[in-house]
Design a protein around this motif. Sequence first.
Motif, mmCIF file in Angstrom:
data_model
loop_
_atom_site.group_PDB
_atom_site.id
_atom_site.type_symbol
_atom_site.label_atom_id
_atom_site.label_comp_id
_atom_site.label_asym_id
_atom_site.label_seq_id
_atom_site.Cartn_x
_atom_site.Cartn_y
_atom_site.Cartn_z
ATOM 1 N N LEU A 64 0.661 -1.047 0.168
ATOM 2 C CA LEU A 64 0.016 0.090 -0.093
ATOM 3 C C LEU A 64 0.752 1.149 0.046
ATOM 4 O O LEU A 64 1.757 1.693 0.792
ATOM 5 C CB LEU A 64 -0.874 0.040 1.211
ATOM 6 N N CYS A 65 0.862 2.032 -0.804
ATOM 7 C CA CYS A 65 1.348 3.426 -0.902
ATOM 8 C C CYS A 65 0.860 4.367 -0.097
ATOM 9 O O CYS A 65 -0.351 4.624 -0.163
ATOM 10 C CB CYS A 65 1.322 3.802 -2.703
ATOM 11 N N THR A 66 1.718 5.171 0.754
ATOM 12 C CA THR A 66 1.404 6.092 1.508
ATOM 13 C C THR A 66 2.001 7.391 1.352
ATOM 14 O O THR A 66 2.089 8.194 2.087
ATOM 15 C CB THR A 66 1.321 5.620 3.120
ATOM 16 N N SER B 97 0.614 11.913 -2.731
ATOM 17 C CA SER B 97 -0.454 11.663 -3.391
ATOM 18 C C SER B 97 -1.541 10.573 -3.074
ATOM 19 O O SER B 97 -2.668 11.096 -2.496
ATOM 20 C CB SER B 97 -0.374 11.371 -5.135
ATOM 21 N N CYS B 98 -0.857 9.644 -2.580
ATOM 22 C CA CYS B 98 -1.887 8.728 -2.031
ATOM 23 C C CYS B 98 -2.359 8.807 -0.479
ATOM 24 O O CYS B 98 -3.554 8.836 -0.060
ATOM 25 C CB CYS B 98 -1.174 7.165 -1.984
ATOM 26 N N MET B 99 -1.574 9.561 0.121
ATOM 27 C CA MET B 99 -1.763 10.068 1.645
ATOM 28 C C MET B 99 -2.992 11.197 1.496
ATOM 29 O O MET B 99 -4.029 10.919 2.175
ATOM 30 C CB MET B 99 -0.715 10.772 2.214
ATOM 31 N N GLU C 243 6.775 3.411 -0.496
ATOM 32 C CA GLU C 243 6.899 4.654 -1.222
ATOM 33 C C GLU C 243 6.082 4.644 -2.417
ATOM 34 O O GLU C 243 5.912 3.756 -3.108
ATOM 35 C CB GLU C 243 8.245 5.227 -1.279
ATOM 36 N N CYS C 244 6.193 5.953 -3.100
ATOM 37 C CA CYS C 244 5.442 6.084 -4.357
ATOM 38 C C CYS C 244 5.496 4.958 -5.552
ATOM 39 O O CYS C 244 7.050 4.626 -5.714
ATOM 40 C CB CYS C 244 5.871 7.409 -4.954
ATOM 41 N N LEU C 245 4.610 4.399 -5.864
ATOM 42 C CA LEU C 245 5.045 3.132 -7.104
ATOM 43 C C LEU C 245 4.649 3.847 -8.417
ATOM 44 O O LEU C 245 4.494 3.231 -9.328
ATOM 45 C CB LEU C 245 3.841 2.211 -6.686
ATOM 46 N N GLY C 246 4.626 5.262 -8.505
ATOM 47 C CA GLY C 246 4.704 5.903 -10.005
ATOM 48 C C GLY C 246 3.199 5.861 -10.501
ATOM 49 O O GLY C 246 3.131 6.058 -11.578
ATOM 50 N N ALA C 247 2.281 5.665 -9.750
ATOM 51 C CA ALA C 247 0.695 5.677 -10.173
ATOM 52 C C ALA C 247 -0.046 6.723 -9.323
ATOM 53 O O ALA C 247 -1.265 6.465 -9.130
ATOM 54 C CB ALA C 247 0.243 4.207 -10.013
ATOM 55 N N CYS C 248 0.559 7.895 -9.059
ATOM 56 C CA CYS C 248 0.077 8.872 -8.449
ATOM 57 C C CYS C 248 -1.253 9.370 -9.167
ATOM 58 O O CYS C 248 -2.246 9.812 -8.104
ATOM 59 C CB CYS C 248 0.911 10.092 -8.284
ATOM 60 N N CYS C 249 -1.416 9.334 -10.290
ATOM 61 C CA CYS C 249 -2.828 9.707 -10.867
ATOM 62 C C CYS C 249 -4.018 8.828 -10.451
ATOM 63 O O CYS C 249 -5.155 9.045 -10.543
ATOM 64 C CB CYS C 249 -2.663 9.625 -12.510
HETATM 65 S S1 FES Z 1 2.230 8.714 -4.067
HETATM 66 FE FE1 FES Z 1 1.324 6.870 -4.261
HETATM 67 S S2 FES Z 1 1.606 6.070 -6.165
HETATM 68 FE FE2 FES Z 1 2.764 8.061 -6.133
#
Ligand code: FES
Length: 181
Positions: free
Chosen positions: A101-103, A106-108, A142-148
């Motif tokens: 799970l990305c936290t 953007s996800c946060m 951390e960010c998995l590059g799918a922030c959109c």
């Molecule tokens: S911040 Fe979650 S995929 Fe970039």
Amino acid sequence: MSLRNAPMQTPVPHPDKTSLFRPDIRAEIDHWIAKYPPEWQQSACMAALMIVQEDNGGHLTTELMDKVADYLDMPPIAVYEVGSFYAMYEHKPVGRHKICLCTNISCMLNGSDHIYQHLQQRLGIRFGEVTEDGQFSLKEVECLGACCGAPMMQIGKTYYEHLTPQRVDQILDRLEAADGK
Ligand code: FES
């Protein structure tokens, strides 16, 4: 002496590499070795670690990293450095389905905390833990590059985006059904 200053010993080529891994595993690693010039076979280290990790049910051991070092004629410390640096390598058992799970930001901002709470309630585990039946494990990444598509999670090689508690339930229901639960 810190690891950074440790002398890099020239590895002694393993006398019989065929004994290190099964033929199918060797074929997969060799496929990656072939992508690089012969003198750069160590470039296949990351792929080799992923291959042996998957074959070992999702986590690495020191013995496996040593075998990769032997296979690629690398000092073991160089393989440990790769294996301990990147987040996709695990060093203790994980669930059959590893939920990442990305936290990150953007996800946060889009509710990953809420998704985490829901996952905790549904699975009864927190980050770094595995369900008792070994079916799921939960990892903060951390960010998995799918922030959109935030908030998002990765399970296996699949990205699941625009998560809501309902969508999480559908995804986990499907995985459980596929596992015959
Ligand atoms: S911040 Fe979650 S995929 Fe970039």
